[in-house]
Enzyme design. Sequence first.
Site, short mmCIF file in Angstrom:
data_model
loop_
_atom_site.label_atom_id
_atom_site.label_comp_id
_atom_site.label_asym_id
_atom_site.label_seq_id
_atom_site.Cartn_x
_atom_site.Cartn_y
_atom_site.Cartn_z
N LYS A 107 -33.26 -25.64 -21.45
CA LYS A 107 -33.44 -26.06 -22.43
C LYS A 107 -34.16 -27.27 -22.58
CE LYS A 107 -28.31 -24.69 -22.49
NZ LYS A 107 -27.82 -24.30 -21.61
C1 PLP Z 1 -27.35 -23.38 -20.71
C2 PLP Z 1 -28.17 -21.98 -19.78
C3 PLP Z 1 -28.06 -20.69 -20.19
C4 PLP Z 1 -27.01 -20.06 -21.78
O1 PLP Z 1 -27.88 -20.82 -22.35
P1 PLP Z 1 -27.25 -20.01 -23.55
O2 PLP Z 1 -27.96 -19.86 -24.60
O3 PLP Z 1 -25.87 -20.49 -23.83
O4 PLP Z 1 -26.61 -18.80 -23.56
C5 PLP Z 1 -28.28 -20.31 -18.98
N1 PLP Z 1 -28.75 -20.62 -17.46
C6 PLP Z 1 -28.78 -21.47 -17.48
C7 PLP Z 1 -29.66 -22.65 -16.24
C8 PLP Z 1 -28.81 -22.88 -18.94
O5 PLP Z 1 -28.89 -24.24 -19.00
#
Ligand code: PLP
Length: 432
Positions: A107
């Site tokens: 993210k």
């Molecule tokens: C947010 C997150 C996900 C899921 O991603 P989405 O875009 O919400 O589907 C998967 N793995 C980790 C480690 C995350 O932080």
Amino acid sequence: MIYRSTNNKSEKVDFREATITGLAPDKGLFFPEQIPVLSVDFLKDLKSKSKAQLAYEIVAPYVGSSIPKEYLFKICEETVDFDFPLVKIKENIYSLELFHGPTLAFKDVGARFLSRCLGYFSKNSDKKTTVLVATSGDTGSAVANSFLGVEGVEVVILYPSGKVSLIQELQLTTLGNNITALEVEGDFDDCQRMVKEAFANKELNDHLNLTSANSINIARWLSQQFYYFFALQQWPHEKPPVISVPSGNFGNICAGLIAHKSGLPVTHFIAACNSNDAFYKYLQNGDYKTKASVPTISNAMDVGNPSNFVRVLELFDNDFKQIQNKISSFRISDEITKKTISEVYENHNYLLDPHGAVAYTALDIYLKENPTEKGIILETAHPLKFNNVVEPIIGEEIEIPLNVKTLLEKTKNSILISPTFQCLSNELLKWV
Ligand SMILES: *Cc1c(COP(=O)(O)O)cnc(C)c1O
């Protein structure tokens, strides 16, 4: 580029307006009117381009005239200023490691891009912007880290009390400055609902100029395309990969799907899910039913009602058959996830985090049914972020990097609130 709302009841807007607003006024998600088509030359030269150049060329058509070219290039350079290695785990499975950024999860990419866009937009405005974000863990830390010290932007993070890991909690509660953490006595769905209600509330919006940093925000969503291209840059095989994405709110996989729609070669997508199986069930019969979220060891995917589901529908013009043809989904239990972590560590000397392990298990099942394919998992977080889960499985401690050591010495600073919109509103209005 012009953006419309998926509910088609709001006015069309440009990139700047869509990024600042977050959610469309009719509560739909913004969606580009046209999806750019990558040129043959672009794809031919893919491997020789720098990460920043690639990121810039991908996102420029979406940004249009909202940000000057040189400035946008600088934003792209800063956004992708860390490594995205594609590591071979075994003969047919590779891992795209997305955890080499400052908060050890994928993210960071979307949050860094968004923060710099909003920072640019607020330069030319005397009104403060408030970023309001619900997190199941990683969004909050990436957003807090990316927005720290960005002038003209206040950040308020809602996270479910007791449901994020220690490192995640410290990453989002120890920064201070323009970052405030609200600890909600509820689960992630409560946090998400409260944020949605705040956006729908005119009084709050007028006072605070609210915007979202969840993957509903187009700047975050669209910039997550970058690493799918980095994956293809490093892909050593002729035939395009199957890509397995550990999915919660489906922002990540939607970024891959839009990249594919504009021409990125991908054979098939896998939406790897934990016990939160709304999408998995939808793929069985076309019936989409949301549920309350169930807590699992891959907590960033504990989402009962994935907010980007409507974008999946848009991307395929609501054609269920087409969706089934391009995406498979698997539902992986905690028990199997743990078994995978253990086996992959034993047999291949590769340590997965719980989210990556869900993606790995799903891909492994798919490849057994489709033995002529090879694939990539998106390893979305560093296993250290989930050391409480991973260490007992492998019976070893994970080495702690220096930046995390300093984090562990800090003191948490959060405001505990009940899971109601009224409580959130009271907190927010204290500041105006
Ligand atoms: C947010 C997150 C996900 C899921 O991603 P989405 O875009 O919400 O589907 C998967 N793995 C980790 C480690 C995350 O932080």
